[in-house]
Design a protein around this motif. Structure first.
Motif, PDB file in Angstrom:
ATOM      1  N   SER A 108      26.534  73.105  -7.313  1.00 55.45           N
ATOM      2  CA  SER A 108      25.173  73.246  -7.826  1.00 55.45           C
ATOM      3  C   SER A 108      24.398  74.205  -6.945  1.00 55.45           C
ATOM      4  O   SER A 108      24.696  74.349  -5.747  1.00 55.45           O
ATOM      5  CB  SER A 108      24.455  71.896  -7.893  1.00 55.45           C
ATOM      6  N   LEU A 109      23.407  74.845  -7.535  1.00 56.12           N
ATOM      7  CA  LEU A 109      22.518  75.759  -6.828  1.00 56.12           C
ATOM      8  C   LEU A 109      21.095  75.440  -7.254  1.00 56.12           C
ATOM      9  O   LEU A 109      20.805  75.343  -8.456  1.00 56.12           O
ATOM     10  CB  LEU A 109      22.860  77.212  -7.160  1.00 56.12           C
TER      11      LEU A 109
ATOM     12  N   THR B 137      19.829  74.828   7.350  1.00 57.24           N
ATOM     13  CA  THR B 137      20.726  73.705   7.579  1.00 57.24           C
ATOM     14  C   THR B 137      22.018  73.943   6.811  1.00 57.24           C
ATOM     15  O   THR B 137      21.973  74.240   5.611  1.00 57.24           O
ATOM     16  CB  THR B 137      20.092  72.383   7.127  1.00 57.24           C
ATOM     17  N   VAL B 138      23.152  73.825   7.477  1.00 56.59           N
ATOM     18  CA  VAL B 138      24.464  73.958   6.842  1.00 56.59           C
ATOM     19  C   VAL B 138      25.315  72.778   7.301  1.00 56.59           C
ATOM     20  O   VAL B 138      25.373  72.477   8.502  1.00 56.59           O
ATOM     21  CB  VAL B 138      25.157  75.277   7.224  1.00 56.59           C
ATOM     22  N   GLY B 139      25.974  72.116   6.359  1.00 58.58           N
ATOM     23  CA  GLY B 139      26.757  70.950   6.719  1.00 58.58           C
ATOM     24  C   GLY B 139      28.011  70.808   5.888  1.00 58.58           C
ATOM     25  O   GLY B 139      28.158  71.414   4.826  1.00 58.58           O
ATOM     26  N   VAL B 140      28.927  69.998   6.398  1.00 58.31           N
ATOM     27  CA  VAL B 140      30.154  69.683   5.668  1.00 58.31           C
ATOM     28  C   VAL B 140      30.562  68.254   5.992  1.00 58.31           C
ATOM     29  O   VAL B 140      30.438  67.799   7.133  1.00 58.31           O
ATOM     30  CB  VAL B 140      31.284  70.680   6.018  1.00 58.31           C
ATOM     31  N   ASP B 141      31.011  67.528   4.985  1.00 59.84           N
ATOM     32  CA  ASP B 141      31.587  66.197   5.131  1.00 59.84           C
ATOM     33  C   ASP B 141      32.986  66.234   4.527  1.00 59.84           C
ATOM     34  O   ASP B 141      33.172  66.753   3.422  1.00 59.84           O
ATOM     35  CB  ASP B 141      30.764  65.127   4.399  1.00 59.84           C
ATOM     36  N   THR B 142      33.954  65.684   5.234  1.00 58.05           N
ATOM     37  CA  THR B 142      35.312  65.659   4.689  1.00 58.05           C
ATOM     38  C   THR B 142      36.053  64.415   5.158  1.00 58.05           C
ATOM     39  O   THR B 142      35.890  63.969   6.300  1.00 58.05           O
ATOM     40  CB  THR B 142      36.101  66.917   5.098  1.00 58.05           C
TER      41      THR B 142
ATOM     42  N   TYR C  94      34.917  69.870  -3.347  1.00 62.47           N
ATOM     43  CA  TYR C  94      36.300  70.074  -3.784  1.00 62.47           C
ATOM     44  C   TYR C  94      37.150  68.941  -3.227  1.00 62.47           C
ATOM     45  O   TYR C  94      37.307  68.805  -2.017  1.00 62.47           O
ATOM     46  CB  TYR C  94      36.829  71.420  -3.303  1.00 62.47           C
ATOM     47  N   LYS C  95      37.632  68.113  -4.128  1.00 59.57           N
ATOM     48  CA  LYS C  95      38.403  66.931  -3.760  1.00 59.57           C
ATOM     49  C   LYS C  95      37.626  66.111  -2.722  1.00 59.57           C
ATOM     50  O   LYS C  95      36.571  65.589  -3.012  1.00 59.57           O
ATOM     51  CB  LYS C  95      39.789  67.332  -3.283  1.00 59.57           C
ATOM     52  N   MET C  96      38.095  66.058  -1.461  1.00 56.72           N
ATOM     53  CA  MET C  96      37.449  65.212  -0.466  1.00 56.72           C
ATOM     54  C   MET C  96      36.575  66.002   0.496  1.00 56.72           C
ATOM     55  O   MET C  96      36.184  65.503   1.545  1.00 56.72           O
ATOM     56  CB  MET C  96      38.510  64.438   0.325  1.00 56.72           C
ATOM     57  N   VAL C  97      36.251  67.254   0.151  1.00 51.15           N
ATOM     58  CA  VAL C  97      35.420  68.095   1.011  1.00 51.15           C
ATOM     59  C   VAL C  97      34.088  68.358   0.319  1.00 51.15           C
ATOM     60  O   VAL C  97      34.040  68.758  -0.849  1.00 51.15           O
ATOM     61  CB  VAL C  97      36.114  69.434   1.325  1.00 51.15           C
ATOM     62  N   ASP C  98      32.992  68.144   1.038  1.00 52.34           N
ATOM     63  CA  ASP C  98      31.638  68.313   0.514  1.00 52.34           C
ATOM     64  C   ASP C  98      30.887  69.276   1.426  1.00 52.34           C
ATOM     65  O   ASP C  98      30.670  68.979   2.609  1.00 52.34           O
ATOM     66  CB  ASP C  98      30.925  66.958   0.477  1.00 52.34           C
ATOM     67  N   VAL C  99      30.512  70.450   0.908  1.00 54.08           N
ATOM     68  CA  VAL C  99      29.824  71.473   1.688  1.00 54.08           C
ATOM     69  C   VAL C  99      28.431  71.689   1.099  1.00 54.08           C
ATOM     70  O   VAL C  99      28.270  71.759  -0.124  1.00 54.08           O
ATOM     71  CB  VAL C  99      30.600  72.806   1.682  1.00 54.08           C
ATOM     72  N   TYR C 100      27.412  71.815   1.963  1.00 53.39           N
ATOM     73  CA  TYR C 100      26.050  71.979   1.479  1.00 53.39           C
ATOM     74  C   TYR C 100      25.248  72.826   2.457  1.00 53.39           C
ATOM     75  O   TYR C 100      25.559  72.921   3.646  1.00 53.39           O
ATOM     76  CB  TYR C 100      25.370  70.620   1.284  1.00 53.39           C
TER      77      TYR C 100
END
Length: 466
Positions: A318-319, A384-389, A351-357
């Motif tokens: 999403s944007l 702010t840049v983040g990633v959860d995996t 993407y699958k188990m990776v969440d980038v924002y």
């Protein structure tokens, strides 16, 4: 700075505590939050990892706590609110407890002028999780939803209504217009939201007194000494030094504000009139940082659009972009009103188990008063840049970068850059323990500014929702 030996000891203590908790708790989730209980679903139906929503959960929120594509009211949820018995309360009421059990700070304290400055502070504290929240929500009847969230802060002993609103859904046709009225999270539909992040806000430490010993932030337009900066996402922060609310309380440059500030009082409309790929949102608020009423008799207005792409099982994106226009929603040291605006963009990809924002925002003070002309920088930015995996089926690793290019009083402002890391292990779907460490990327400047005096912050705690 925390030594390697100290860090190792803290880490082993935290892991030992977590292991003890894991040993006594079963693996399978037996108690699910209210919406999951109501609709007989698992928490993962709406969340990639609580509190972050997946695509299905976002649609559920937009649709006024009705399943996406439905207008069921309380029917699918077994009973309507008016037909509830005491046995059904668990379908409408949930609780959340979150916070740090162990905290370690390493910084140089900023003392008032005329005293010794730059006193090194390196302390470890054992605390009870700081936040306890009770919320009730659901549907009153078909297409009428509600949410009430009561928060209690154990560090201050204060309790308040963080959110409380009614939503009227699917007006003018399905998904064309949903209306929320009350105190709500303005940025709930944004690609990056304040209340749905893995690295929770950690507040700053403020000090200082003014005339007659009045404390800063006491409604007397006294500036505050910031002993230790907060760890708020920079894109969502206030960003300005020397800014006050309309009653004279000092606004911390590190506190969340404006479009992503949590509960504000107003009315907004959102919907998807052209299909799932496009979401609009427009609204009117009493004003930023207005706990009750509308002191300036003006209104803040905002608009947001969001584009959704590739909503497949394994990938979604999403944007978003928004404009927030304030009307006399802040004051400067001269006690003159200013219009405080914000413009921002954000994106998210899963993407699958990776969440980038990521989120970027520009804050602008419109027409700086002549009393602070040449002393006040009217523009500030935050990134702010983040990633959860997931690294295992139950263990998530999070990483976040923040850069704040501060504005405000030129003799006070100071930019900052931080990296936060966290490992979060889900003992059950709704119970998690975490270890977190935040690092200052900028060179220490003898502790002369809060943005540079905090070298390292270590936390471990628990997040429980039921």
């Amino acid at each position: 700075m925390v030594s390697r030996g100290q860090s190792a000891v803290l880490l082993w203590i935290a892991l030992a505590l977590f292991g003890l908790v894991a040993a006594v708790l079963p693996d399978d989730a037996q108690a699910l939050p209210a919406f999951a209980r109501k609709y007989n679903m698992n928490c993962t139906a709406c969340h990639t990892a609580p509190p972050i929503l997946n695509t299905f959960g976002q649609r559920f929120l937009e649709n006024g706590y009705q399943l996406p594509g439905t207008e069921d009211g309380g029917i699918t949820g077994k009973k309507k609110l008016g037909d509830l018995t005491l046995d059904d309360v668990n379908n409408y009421v949930s609780f959340r407890m979150v916070g740090n059990a162990v905290s370690n700070w390493n910084f140089k304290q900023q003392n008032p002028p005329g005293t010794d400055a730059g006193v090194a502070v390196n302390k470890t504290e054992f605390t009870f999780p700081e936040s306890f929240t009770m919320f009730t929500g659901g549907t009153l009847t078909k297409n009428v939803g509600f949410m009430v969230e009561l928060g209690y802060d154990t560090s201050t002993g204060s309790a308040n209504v963080e959110r409380g609103f009614v939503s009227f859904n699917n007006l003018l046709g399905h998904d064309v217009a949903h209306v929320r009225v009350g105190r709500f999270d303005v940025g709930a539909f944004y690609s990056y939201t304040t209340v749905r992040q893995q690295l929770n806000d950690v507040g700053e430490s403020l000090a200082g007194t003014g005339p007659n010993g009045a404390a800063c932030g006491s409604g007397t337009f006294n500036p505050c000494t910031i002993n230790r900066m907060g760890l708020t996402p920079s894109a969502l922060a206030t960003k300005f030094f020397g800014l006050y609310d309309r009653t004279g309380n000092y606004l911390s440059p590190y506190a969340s504000s404006l479009f992503n500030s949590g509960g504000e009082m107003g009315i907004d409309v959102h919907g998807r009139p052209f299909g799932d790929w496009f979401l609009y949102q427009v609204g009117v608020l009493n004003g930023a940082n207005e706990p009750t009423g509308d002191s300036n008799k003006g209104k803040d207005v905002y608009g947001m659009v969001r584009f959704d792409y590739a909503k497949s099982r394994d990938f979604s994106a999403s944007l978003s972009g928004f404009v927030y226009l304030g009307h006399s929603n802040a004051k400067v040291q001269t006690q003159d009103d200013v219009n405080w605006n914000r413009y921002g963009v954000s994106g998210r990809a899963t993407y699958k188990m990776v969440d980038v924002y990521a989120a970027f925002a520009v804050d602008k003070i419109n027409k700086t008063p002549t009393g602070v002309a040449g002393q006040f920088d009217s523009t500030a930015t935050g990134l702010t840049v983040g990633v959860d995996t997931y690294v295992t089926s139950k263990t998530m690793v999070s990483l976040r970068y923040d850069n704040l290019d501060a504005g405000g009083m030129i003799n006070e402002r100071q930019s900052s850059s931080f990296v936060g890391t966290q490992v979060k292990h889900f003992l059950r779907n709704n119970i998690a323990v975490f270890v977190r460490n935040d690092f200052n990327l900028r060179k220490a400047d003898t502790g002369s500014t809060a943005a540079q005096n905090l070298r390292n912050a270590f936390f471990s705690g628990i997040d429980v929702i039921f």
